[in-house]
Write a protein that holds these residues in place. Structure first.
Motif, PDB file in Angstrom:
ATOM      1  N   ALA A   1       0.823  -1.216   0.000  1.00 21.78           N
ATOM      2  CA  ALA A   1       0.000   0.000   0.000  1.00 21.78           C
ATOM      3  C   ALA A   1       0.856   1.265   0.000  1.00 21.78           C
ATOM      4  CB  ALA A   1      -0.908   0.003   1.223  1.00 21.78           C
ATOM      5  N   SER A   2       0.231   2.346  -0.432  1.00 18.71           N
ATOM      6  CA  SER A   2       0.862   3.653  -0.306  1.00 18.71           C
ATOM      7  C   SER A   2       0.957   4.004   1.174  1.00 18.71           C
ATOM      8  CB  SER A   2       0.036   4.715  -1.041  1.00 18.71           C
ATOM      9  OG  SER A   2      -0.033   4.433  -2.430  1.00 18.71           O
ATOM     10  N   SER A   3       1.828   4.930   1.497  1.00 16.82           N
ATOM     11  CA  SER A   3       2.046   5.317   2.889  1.00 16.82           C
ATOM     12  C   SER A   3       0.732   5.723   3.559  1.00 16.82           C
ATOM     13  CB  SER A   3       3.038   6.480   2.945  1.00 16.82           C
ATOM     14  OG  SER A   3       3.253   6.888   4.278  1.00 16.82           O
ATOM     15  N   GLY A   4       0.455   5.113   4.714  1.00 15.85           N
ATOM     16  CA  GLY A   4      -0.737   5.445   5.477  1.00 15.85           C
ATOM     17  C   GLY A   4      -2.002   4.760   5.014  1.00 15.85           C
ATOM     18  N   LYS A   5      -1.919   3.895   3.991  1.00 17.40           N
ATOM     19  CA  LYS A   5      -3.126   3.263   3.439  1.00 17.40           C
ATOM     20  C   LYS A   5      -3.132   1.746   3.583  1.00 17.40           C
ATOM     21  CE  LYS A   5      -4.182   6.894   0.087  1.00 17.40           C
ATOM     22  NZ  LYS A   5      -4.518   7.188  -1.336  1.00 17.40           N
ATOM     23  N   ALA A   6      -2.298   1.215   4.489  1.00 18.55           N
ATOM     24  CA  ALA A   6      -2.207  -0.238   4.665  1.00 18.55           C
ATOM     25  C   ALA A   6      -3.544  -0.831   5.101  1.00 18.55           C
ATOM     26  CB  ALA A   6      -1.110  -0.586   5.672  1.00 18.55           C
ATOM     27  N   ASP A   7      -4.215  -0.187   6.065  1.00 15.83           N
ATOM     28  CA  ASP A   7      -5.502  -0.706   6.528  1.00 15.83           C
ATOM     29  C   ASP A   7      -6.552  -0.634   5.429  1.00 15.83           C
ATOM     30  OD1 ASP A   7      -4.604  -1.374   9.055  1.00 15.83           O
ATOM     31  OD2 ASP A   7      -5.107   0.579   9.920  1.00 15.83           O
ATOM     32  N   GLU A   8      -6.527   0.436   4.657  1.00 18.80           N
ATOM     33  CA  GLU A   8      -7.469   0.575   3.544  1.00 18.80           C
ATOM     34  C   GLU A   8      -7.277  -0.550   2.531  1.00 18.80           C
ATOM     35  OE1 GLU A   8      -8.370   3.679  -0.156  1.00 18.80           O
ATOM     36  OE2 GLU A   8      -7.346   4.404   1.656  1.00 18.80           O
ATOM     37  N   LEU A   9      -6.030  -0.896   2.254  1.00 19.80           N
ATOM     38  CA  LEU A   9      -5.766  -1.958   1.289  1.00 19.80           C
ATOM     39  C   LEU A   9      -6.182  -3.314   1.849  1.00 19.80           C
ATOM     40  CD1 LEU A   9      -4.574  -2.503  -1.525  1.00 19.80           C
ATOM     41  CD2 LEU A   9      -2.386  -2.971  -0.418  1.00 19.80           C
TER      42      LEU A   9
END
Length: 273
Positions: free
Chosen positions: A143-151
């Motif tokens: 994921a892009s930085s800060g978007k791990a949970d979103e992914l």
């Protein structure tokens, strides 16, 4: 000018222009995108899911036998269970792959490297020609930085992957002796092999036998065993042969006299990469 005025030439050109502009058969963006994915250099399409805790290592080694060490260096939780085409009935244990995702807004598009340490036996794992059931850590790393949970909330992803050489800088091949081993039966987990990562064959030589190599059998996952060779006398040398390249490596006297079940013995060698 003569070519442009020729009826036999002008008609095909006009027809071609008409087809390009008006026909949906001649330009299908969706088909074109799939073609790009399938022919993007060495990358191939695969499915991806994740299991375990969001920031964990998936499982404690799972079907390869690596144990709880998968959350520590050099694996550092960047691991995956593989579907049948990746797990290869255990022969795929230890192989390294780069994976990346581009089709979700949270994807960074940058590749990350993972090691196969477990088996993904059913569900989406057999629905795809290749499927990675990644640890939560590895999935989030795409994921892009800060978007791990979103992914991680995206469910099943379509990703791209390619096999790469394993590189464990400063780490040599290690042998964890199975707790059931004894002077007549020897079994060990083999880990941290550079290069292919996958082992095609393993052989053992006793200290008192300077010429003969005894073939070991794959017991399960990355665990290999020798049984039926009579009483074994240490120290043991172990010869490893890579599955794909056929390269060989000898860990001389890596299992010392007085070895103990349950102990890990580190060699001073590894495959060159």
């Amino acid at each position: 000018m003569a070519l442009l005025q020729s009826p036999s030439i002008c008609f095909p050109l006009a027809l071609l222009l008409s087809l390009l502009i008006n026909s949906s058969h001649c330009f299908n963006p969706k088909s074109l995108n799939i073609s790009k994915v399938q022919s993007n250099g060495d990358w191939s399409p695969a499915g991806a899911t994740w299991y375990g805790s969001p920031d964990g290592a998936g499982s404690d080694g799972g079907a390869c036998g690596y144990g709880s060490g998968v959350d520590q260096a050099p694996f550092s939780s960047m691991v995956s269970a593989g579907g049948p085409s990746l797990f290869k009935s255990g022969k795929g244990c230890g192989a390294c792959y780069q994976v990346k995702c581009t089709e979700n807004a949270a994807c960074s598009g940058k590749p990350v490297t993972v090691v196969i340490t477990d088996e993904c036996p059913g569900g989406p794992c057999v629905a795809e020609s290749a499927h990675f059931d990644l640890s939560g850590t590895a999935f989030g790393a795409m994921a892009s930085s800060g978007k791990a949970d979103e992914l991680r909330n995206a469910g099943v992803l379509q990703i791209q992957y390619k096999k790469v050489k394993c590189k464990f800088p400063g780490v040599e091949v290690a042998f964890h002796v199975d707790s059931g081993s004894n002077p007549y039966y020897f079994s060990a987990l083999i880990e941290y092999a550079n290069g292919d990562g996958e082992l095609g064959s393993v052989k053992l030589k006793q200290a008192l036998d300077s010429d003969s190599w005894h073939p070991m059998q794959q017991s399960w996952g990355a665990v290999w065993k020798l049984d039926g060779a009579g009483q074994l006398r240490a120290p043991f040398s172990i010869k490893l042969t890579s599955l794909e390249s056929g390269k060989t490596l000898v860990a001389k006297h890596v299992i010392p006299a007085g070895w103990q079940p349950g102990q890990t013995y580190r060699s001073v060698v590894n495959f060159a990469v």
